[in-house]
Scaffold this motif. Structure first.
Motif, PDB file in Angstrom:
ATOM      1  N   GLU A   9     -10.835 -26.827  21.136  1.00 26.98           N
ATOM      2  CA  GLU A   9     -10.693 -26.688  19.651  1.00 26.98           C
ATOM      3  C   GLU A   9     -11.438 -27.820  18.906  1.00 26.98           C
ATOM      4  O   GLU A   9     -11.359 -28.841  19.357  1.00 26.98           O
ATOM      5  CB  GLU A   9      -9.330 -26.645  19.229  1.00 26.98           C
ATOM      6  N   VAL A  10     -12.115 -27.066  18.030  1.00 28.55           N
ATOM      7  CA  VAL A  10     -13.109 -28.252  17.301  1.00 28.55           C
ATOM      8  C   VAL A  10     -12.497 -27.784  15.797  1.00 28.55           C
ATOM      9  O   VAL A  10     -12.661 -26.978  15.220  1.00 28.55           O
ATOM     10  CB  VAL A  10     -14.573 -28.142  17.429  1.00 28.55           C
ATOM     11  N   PRO A  62     -10.513 -38.888  15.116  1.00 19.82           N
ATOM     12  CA  PRO A  62      -9.278 -38.622  15.596  1.00 19.82           C
ATOM     13  C   PRO A  62      -8.985 -37.229  15.059  1.00 19.82           C
ATOM     14  O   PRO A  62      -8.987 -36.921  13.796  1.00 19.82           O
ATOM     15  CB  PRO A  62      -8.575 -39.670  14.949  1.00 19.82           C
ATOM     16  N   GLY A  63      -8.310 -36.462  16.192  1.00 17.56           N
ATOM     17  CA  GLY A  63      -7.801 -35.171  15.754  1.00 17.56           C
ATOM     18  C   GLY A  63      -8.789 -33.861  15.649  1.00 17.56           C
ATOM     19  O   GLY A  63      -8.628 -32.862  15.422  1.00 17.56           O
ATOM     20  N   ALA A  64     -10.115 -34.481  15.776  1.00 17.04           N
ATOM     21  CA  ALA A  64     -11.256 -33.418  15.537  1.00 17.04           C
ATOM     22  C   ALA A  64     -11.457 -32.387  16.863  1.00 17.04           C
ATOM     23  O   ALA A  64     -11.906 -31.279  16.664  1.00 17.04           O
ATOM     24  CB  ALA A  64     -12.521 -33.932  15.101  1.00 17.04           C
ATOM     25  N   VAL A  65     -11.352 -32.983  17.990  1.00 23.79           N
ATOM     26  CA  VAL A  65     -11.303 -32.350  19.307  1.00 23.79           C
ATOM     27  C   VAL A  65     -10.221 -32.260  20.005  1.00 23.79           C
ATOM     28  O   VAL A  65      -9.580 -33.345  20.343  1.00 23.79           O
ATOM     29  CB  VAL A  65     -12.631 -32.691  19.989  1.00 23.79           C
ATOM     30  N   ARG A  66      -9.750 -31.056  20.490  1.00 23.91           N
ATOM     31  CA  ARG A  66      -8.553 -31.051  21.391  1.00 23.91           C
ATOM     32  C   ARG A  66      -9.162 -30.132  22.802  1.00 23.91           C
ATOM     33  O   ARG A  66      -9.685 -29.221  22.402  1.00 23.91           O
ATOM     34  CB  ARG A  66      -7.310 -30.397  20.825  1.00 23.91           C
ATOM     35  N   GLN A  78      -6.027 -35.296  23.359  1.00 24.68           N
ATOM     36  CA  GLN A  78      -6.430 -35.183  21.960  1.00 24.68           C
ATOM     37  C   GLN A  78      -5.959 -36.842  21.622  1.00 24.68           C
ATOM     38  O   GLN A  78      -5.571 -37.564  22.295  1.00 24.68           O
ATOM     39  CB  GLN A  78      -5.433 -34.422  21.162  1.00 24.68           C
ATOM     40  N   ARG A  79      -6.716 -36.935  20.440  1.00 22.63           N
ATOM     41  CA  ARG A  79      -6.254 -38.444  19.984  1.00 22.63           C
ATOM     42  C   ARG A  79      -5.967 -38.255  18.502  1.00 22.63           C
ATOM     43  O   ARG A  79      -6.421 -37.385  17.668  1.00 22.63           O
ATOM     44  CB  ARG A  79      -7.213 -39.328  20.382  1.00 22.63           C
TER      45      ARG A  79
END
Ligand code: SF4
Length: 79
Positions: A9-10, A62-66, A78-79
């Motif tokens: 996910e982006v 942070p939070g942009a790619v999972r 994720q971060r």
């Protein structure tokens, strides 16, 4: 074809980030990201090749790619 084991996910907020698109295309060892005219595109047919290296997660804000492990109750890198 979507991944059976992996989903990536982006966040919409970074999809149009040309610098990030180029970076992700370069770092993913199994070519899951493509730089399409400066936008981040996921190459669906490559998803299950993911080696869980976390390079994409750490290259993005942070939070942009999972990276979601569909085979493991959707546990995510994720971060
Ligand atoms: S975790 Fe590694 S192999 Fe998987 S999508 Fe990210 S960069 Fe590619």
């Amino acid at each position: 074809m979507d991944g059976i084991f992996i989903e990536v996910e982006v966040a919409d907020s970074v999809r149009g980030d040309a610098e990030l698109a180029a970076k992700l295309e370069e770092i993913c060892p199994v070519d899951i990201f493509a730089d399409r005219a400066g936008s981040v595109e996921i190459v669906e047919e490559q998803l299950d090749e993911c080696v869980l290296c976390e390079l994409c997660v750490n290259a993005a804000p942070p939070g942009a790619v999972r990276v979601v492990k569909l085979y493991d109750d959707d546990a995510a890198l994720q971060r």
